[in-house]
Design a protein around this motif. Sequence first.
Motif, PDB file in Angstrom:
ATOM      1  N   GLY A   1     -21.742  13.145  13.671  1.00 14.87           N
ATOM      2  CA  GLY A   1     -22.407  13.265  12.238  1.00 14.87           C
ATOM      3  C   GLY A   1     -23.812  13.308  12.207  1.00 14.87           C
TER       4      GLY A   1
ATOM      5  N   GLY B   1     -27.650  15.368  12.131  1.00 12.17           N
ATOM      6  CA  GLY B   1     -28.026  16.318  11.397  1.00 12.17           C
ATOM      7  C   GLY B   1     -29.671  16.127  11.002  1.00 12.17           C
TER       8      GLY B   1
ATOM      9  N   VAL C   1     -31.881  15.427   7.930  1.00 14.33           N
ATOM     10  CA  VAL C   1     -31.990  15.078   6.392  1.00 14.33           C
ATOM     11  C   VAL C   1     -33.210  14.737   5.939  1.00 14.33           C
TER      12      VAL C   1
ATOM     13  N   SER D   1     -29.642   9.693   3.376  1.00 15.20           N
ATOM     14  CA  SER D   1     -28.364   8.858   3.882  1.00 15.20           C
ATOM     15  C   SER D   1     -27.751   9.608   5.101  1.00 15.20           C
ATOM     16  N   LEU D   2     -27.141   9.330   5.793  1.00 19.68           N
ATOM     17  CA  LEU D   2     -26.409   9.819   6.804  1.00 19.68           C
ATOM     18  C   LEU D   2     -25.231   9.000   7.600  1.00 19.68           C
ATOM     19  N   ARG D   3     -24.236   9.467   7.896  1.00 19.94           N
ATOM     20  CA  ARG D   3     -23.054   8.533   8.592  1.00 19.94           C
ATOM     21  C   ARG D   3     -22.813   9.120   9.801  1.00 19.94           C
TER      22      ARG D   3
ATOM     23  N   HIS E   1     -23.670   3.741   9.184  1.00 23.55           N
ATOM     24  CA  HIS E   1     -24.137   4.381   7.888  1.00 23.55           C
ATOM     25  C   HIS E   1     -25.700   4.048   7.777  1.00 23.55           C
TER      26      HIS E   1
ATOM     27  N   SER F   1     -29.088   4.510   5.638  1.00 22.91           N
ATOM     28  CA  SER F   1     -29.573   4.800   4.560  1.00 22.91           C
ATOM     29  C   SER F   1     -31.046   4.596   4.447  1.00 22.91           C
TER      30      SER F   1
ATOM     31  N   VAL G   1     -30.454  13.060  15.170  1.00 21.10           N
ATOM     32  CA  VAL G   1     -30.691  12.860  13.970  1.00 21.10           C
ATOM     33  C   VAL G   1     -32.166  13.129  13.535  1.00 21.10           C
TER      34      VAL G   1
END
Length: 120
Positions: free
Chosen positions: A7, A9, A11, A16-18, A81, A83, A116
């Motif tokens: 998950g 990546g 951003v 947000s990312l999970r 999660h 945010s 991330v």
Amino acid sequence: VQLQAFGGGLVQAGGSLRLSCATSGRLFNTYAPAWYRQTPGKDREFVAAIDGSGQSTYYSDSAEGRFTISRDDAKNTVYLHMSGLEPEDTAVYFCAVQRTASARYHVQYWGQGTQVTVSS
């Protein structure tokens, strides 16, 4: 030992990312799933952990209020999660299982990390 994180990546700030991490039932039921992160030149730092019931969660000061850890026992998967992401959240995120949810840094097994990157 299987702890596979997914998950990560790129951003934008504020997004947000999970993240998800699948593991074996044995690890999932024996230990407390947790997330850590690491940036180059720094020690790996605790982010969040969750107990076996899913009712007790623990967060670092930087994660509190922005990140949520949860678990799906049917899938032996833990989620993070995130945010309100900030460039300072850029790191490799690792899933792990630790002795108990409150026992920060008492990691029993580490999983692979997922990158991330938060752009400003």
